[in-house]
Design a protein around this motif. Sequence first.
Motif, PDB file in Angstrom:
ATOM      1  N   SER A  17     -10.175 -18.934  47.858  1.00  0.00           N
ATOM      2  CA  SER A  17      -9.290 -17.778  48.058  1.00  0.00           C
ATOM      3  C   SER A  17      -9.462 -16.769  46.939  1.00  0.00           C
ATOM      4  O   SER A  17      -9.432 -15.554  47.166  1.00  0.00           O
ATOM      5  CB  SER A  17      -7.831 -18.223  48.120  1.00  0.00           C
ATOM      6  OG  SER A  17      -7.628 -19.027  49.263  1.00  0.00           O
ATOM      7  N   ASP A  59      -9.453 -15.833  55.498  1.00  0.00           N
ATOM      8  CA  ASP A  59      -9.164 -17.016  54.685  1.00  0.00           C
ATOM      9  C   ASP A  59      -8.553 -18.090  55.570  1.00  0.00           C
ATOM     10  O   ASP A  59      -7.386 -18.008  55.937  1.00  0.00           O
ATOM     11  CB  ASP A  59      -8.220 -16.649  53.544  1.00  0.00           C
ATOM     12  CG  ASP A  59      -8.177 -17.738  52.471  1.00  0.00           C
ATOM     13  OD1 ASP A  59      -8.869 -18.760  52.635  1.00  0.00           O
ATOM     14  OD2 ASP A  59      -7.458 -17.550  51.477  1.00  0.00           O
ATOM     15  N   GLU A  60      -9.334 -19.094  55.945  1.00  0.00           N
ATOM     16  CA  GLU A  60      -8.905 -20.167  56.839  1.00  0.00           C
ATOM     17  C   GLU A  60      -8.171 -19.631  58.067  1.00  0.00           C
ATOM     18  O   GLU A  60      -7.020 -19.970  58.305  1.00  0.00           O
ATOM     19  CB  GLU A  60      -8.012 -21.165  56.091  1.00  0.00           C
ATOM     20  CG  GLU A  60      -8.738 -21.791  54.903  1.00  0.00           C
ATOM     21  CD  GLU A  60      -7.885 -22.833  54.207  1.00  0.00           C
ATOM     22  OE1 GLU A  60      -7.253 -23.634  54.930  1.00  0.00           O
ATOM     23  OE2 GLU A  60      -7.854 -22.850  52.966  1.00  0.00           O
TER      24      GLU A  60
END
Lengths: 246, 399
Positions: free
Chosen positions: A69, A191-192
């Motif tokens: 991240s 992000d994911e």
Amino acid sequence: MENLLANSPEHRTQPAAVPNGATPVLQLTNIEKVYQTKTIETVALNQVNLTINRGEFVSIMGPSGCGKSTLLSLMGLLDEPSSGTIEVDGRAVTSFSDKELANLRNLKIGFVFQSYHLINDLSVVDNVEVPLLYRKGMSGKERRQRALTALDKVGLSARTAHFPGQLSGGQRQRVAIARALAGGPEIILADEPTGNLDSVMGEEIMELLMDLNRRDGVTVVMVTHDEQQALKTERVIRFFDGSQVS
Amino acid sequence: MLRHLFTLIWNRKRANLLLISEVFFSFVVLFGVGAVLITVGKNYLAPHGFNYEQVWRLEVRAGQGSKMPRAELDDVLRQVKALPGVQTVALTSGNVPFIFSVNNSEFAYKGKKSPVTNNYDADDHYAEVMQMHLREGRWFAQTDDGSNHRPVVITQDLRESMFGDEPALGKIFTYGEPGKDPKPEDEFQVMGVVDNVNMESDFSAPIPAVWKRLIPFDTTHWETANVLVRVAPGEGGILQEKIARTVAGVTRQWTTEVRVMDDDRLHRRMFTLVPVVGLCLMGLFLIINVALGLFGVLWYNISQRRAEIGLRRAMGATGAGIGWQFLGEMMVVTTFGVVLGSLLAAQFPLLNAFDLPAQPYVLAIGAAAGAVYFITALCAWQPSRLAAAIQPAVALREE
Ligand SMILES: Nc1ncnc2c1ncn2[C@@H]1O[C@H](COP(=O)(O)OP(=O)(O)OP(=O)(O)O)[C@@H](O)[C@H]1O
Ligand SMILES: [Mg+2]
């Protein structure tokens, strides 16, 4: 060129751009990120060198806490590295002001988050318009038009007046993708994006991102924990403890 | 962006209800205090219509059961007037300015009723003592002795309400309910018109007034006489003692108290000032409370919206832009509260509440709105700066 490739499955696993003729959109050189708190110092990224080329679909993998991240926030100009340089389209952004960085984010980058980050008190179409509010000189009419087009692209034309609370997780993430698309970005940083979704809905989102990459040539950088998803992308970058391992 | 903020506030109206009602409440309190202050301030700035400085009032008493024949009273007045330092002396009724004594009635001219009007008795020297300004006609004089009606002088506001644009001088009017056969002294003939007067207190509005000429036979049954004395500038206690001795010297039983009209005025002023100051303090206290509450709520809201702030920053908002957005949201919330409050406040002038002119209310609405915007902006300032300082990277961390 990408449009030609888009419909031929056999080309899917091949890089969209040949390494030699590739144009870098994001270039990270000797990046170090250290989080300094009163008691401890955390080295989140250590000597990272990375180039993302135009039209690529890159996935980033690694165990929790390895700095994925953090890397994405540096690529997205949300944070500054402790040392090293970041170049966007060949221009170093080190000395950019808050205003210039905000403008660059607005024009070039779209974000997709694990927890969607939709504004619950705004309707779907109003949510998608948010990035366009920060674009100078765009009329309300054009904003609405672009938002509707983006929603159409993610297959949510029938849900524009709904509120996020009335949608499923997969639909919410599609709204978030429409929002990232509305401004016509060159790069989408995710992000994911499927982290909160079951495998079926995760698959849908993955297909959507791959489609955008193939059809519209949007560069995608995606953090994922899912090996299967990562294998579908052109390049997998693996991290361990703040360093790139492959 | 403004439309976006309105949409956001509107969609969050339930959550913003507390803020809106606090703004509404503050507005109403400020409007009330403002209306009182503006009315009181306007009255304070308006001229009294007479000059109370260097005027003393004597309360001359004849003593237990004794009366006051006009001849003896005239003798007393003459001797007081002869004292060095005394400029003029006039006889009047007990309801002198600034004391709690009222004598009022309604009058009528050709069936047209006057508003409630203060009645004063006055002799021929009254206007000189009080330094009143005659707009039309003249004050009474000895030549009025032969008049068939009671000579009166009226104020401009009474003149306007009874006679409008018509000439007033020489007109004869009566009490509002004159009865069948009014006596000649109950038929009032206008001799002059003076500026409006405010004889109640520094903070009162002018009230229509009429001065009726004291006719000689009037005083014979009096037990007290109210005498107004204009003295030279700088006169004080020594002259007051001299006056008291002079009155006692003329007739053995008569006594007098000497009061300074300016002292009466200051004394009366306290009776309005104390409640007004109390009201202001109460208002201030409430507003401080509301402001603190507002500040707390805004602070809390911002901590609740960290993810949204990070998201907006990621989408291209600058830090300063976020600060302005939060300030702007508060202004929108304030607008909702102010609009609701104004709807309520506008009822006062529309329904003509308390028989007051509309202007102070309109001014008070403007002043209250200005003050509320100022207060909310002040309260939102620090939280907005906090919001502006939130780093864009929180978007990737806040869940
Ligand atoms: N604001 C911060 N202050 C201090 N330390 C931080 C901060 N943000 C991240 N870190 C630390 O930096 C390291 C990398 O964090 P990061 O969030 O990038 O990990 P990640 O790879 O995304 O993990 P996950 O897969 O769990 O999301 C972690 O050790 C984390 O504790
Ligand atoms: Mg992470």
